[in-house]
Every structure is written in C-alpha cells, then in structure tokens.
Design an enzyme around this catalytic site. Sequence first.
Site, PDB file in Angstrom:
ATOM      1  CB  ILE A 103      24.174 -15.509  17.801  1.00 43.29           C
ATOM      2  CG1 ILE A 103      23.420 -16.791  17.424  1.00 43.29           C
ATOM      3  CG2 ILE A 103      25.458 -15.832  18.542  1.00 43.29           C
ATOM      4  CD1 ILE A 103      24.232 -17.713  16.502  1.00 43.29           C
ATOM      5  CB  SER A 104      19.582 -16.625  21.011  1.00 41.96           C
ATOM      6  OG  SER A 104      18.798 -15.495  20.763  1.00 41.96           O
TER       7      SER A 104
END
Length: 214
Positions: free
Chosen positions: A57-58
Amino acid sequence: MVTKQEMIERQLKGRGISDPGVLKAMEEVDRSLFVPEDQQDKAYEDRPLPIGKNQTISQPYIVAYMAEQLQLQKEEKVLEVGTGCGYNAAVISRLVKHVYSVEIIEWLAELAKQNLAKTDYVNITTKHRDGYAGWQEFSPYDAIILTAAPSSIPKPLKDQLKIGGRILAPVGRMNQQLVMLYKTGEEEFEEKTLLPVRFVPMTGRADKGGSYGR
C-alpha cells in the site's frame, strides 16, 4: 504507534501538503481498513506497507502529494490505473464525482473490492483488466492517475483524456520521475516533471514494449 492525527500534522502538513480538501480526504479515509491485520499498528506510518505477495500500500505522503498536484474538482471523473488495495481510489473519491479504477492483478482487484466494501464510498467502480488500455467505456476523463510506472505514458490513456485534462504518472524503469501531462489539443500535450519517485513497474502490454492494437 503513529495516530491518524500525527500523520496529518507531521507527515502531510509538516511536509507541505496544504490543500484543505486533500487533508480532509486523508483524514476521512481509514487506512487501517486497507492493510492486513498484522500491519494494523503501522497503518498511519509514512511508508509503504506489505499487503501480501510482494505488493504494498502506498505511503500516505505520496498519495496526498499526487492528489494535491492533480487539483481535483468535485464535478470531475477520474481514471486510476492500478487499484492496488483500494486506498488511493478511496482518497481520490472524496475529492471528485466518480473514480473508475482498473487493476491488472486479479487477486488485488478482488482485495480492493473487499476493502472498499467495508467503506461508504459509493462513487468508485473497479475492474480487473490491463490498465494500458485504460477504460474506454467511461471516457473521456478529466484526470488519469497511474500508480505503476510505464516507460512512457500509453497512447490509449492520452486518447481517453479530455482536452484540458491531465495525466499524473511515474515514468521510467530504473530512474523514475513523477510526470504531469496536460492535454492542450487533440494530439498536443505539455509535460511537467515534478520529482524523482519509485513505483512498481507497469506490467501487461506496457511491459511488452507498449504494443497495442486498436
């Protein structure tokens, strides 16, 4: 453990994110809904987190930075290439009329659907498909955002952008740059380089030299 408010104050405001709409969206979206159970205590740390099978996940800052650079408006329609776990789409959905998002990895596309189902975000439509081809059905788009890096921005995405619209994408393989492309005419574009970044490479047709049959 980093709290959501600490993320907002230190990682976002403290690093120059100032758009009120973006800050509100980052506060409204619960990042913990998009990370695995064993990562819950790290949900608001400013770094990518593993979500399984070498996917991440960024980090919150880059999500907020990209949203701020796009200067999204409430009446706009956005295409996201690379749904991932759904977090970025959730943030963008708080800023625009509708988000259409495509994901090439089937299990990730399904994970995003499951994650987004936990929320009240009804203005997001997702699909499992190769993002190189965009999503012609709902084009043209006011903005297109890529969360994986092609060697150059695919022509189908340029074609599906409104005149006056913009594409924000990490571009390059070894040395990536975050690039904003403004569509000024049917085949005319202006390009602005923002900053060095590191994203996963875009796969599918983009990984095969960008060949595309129309």
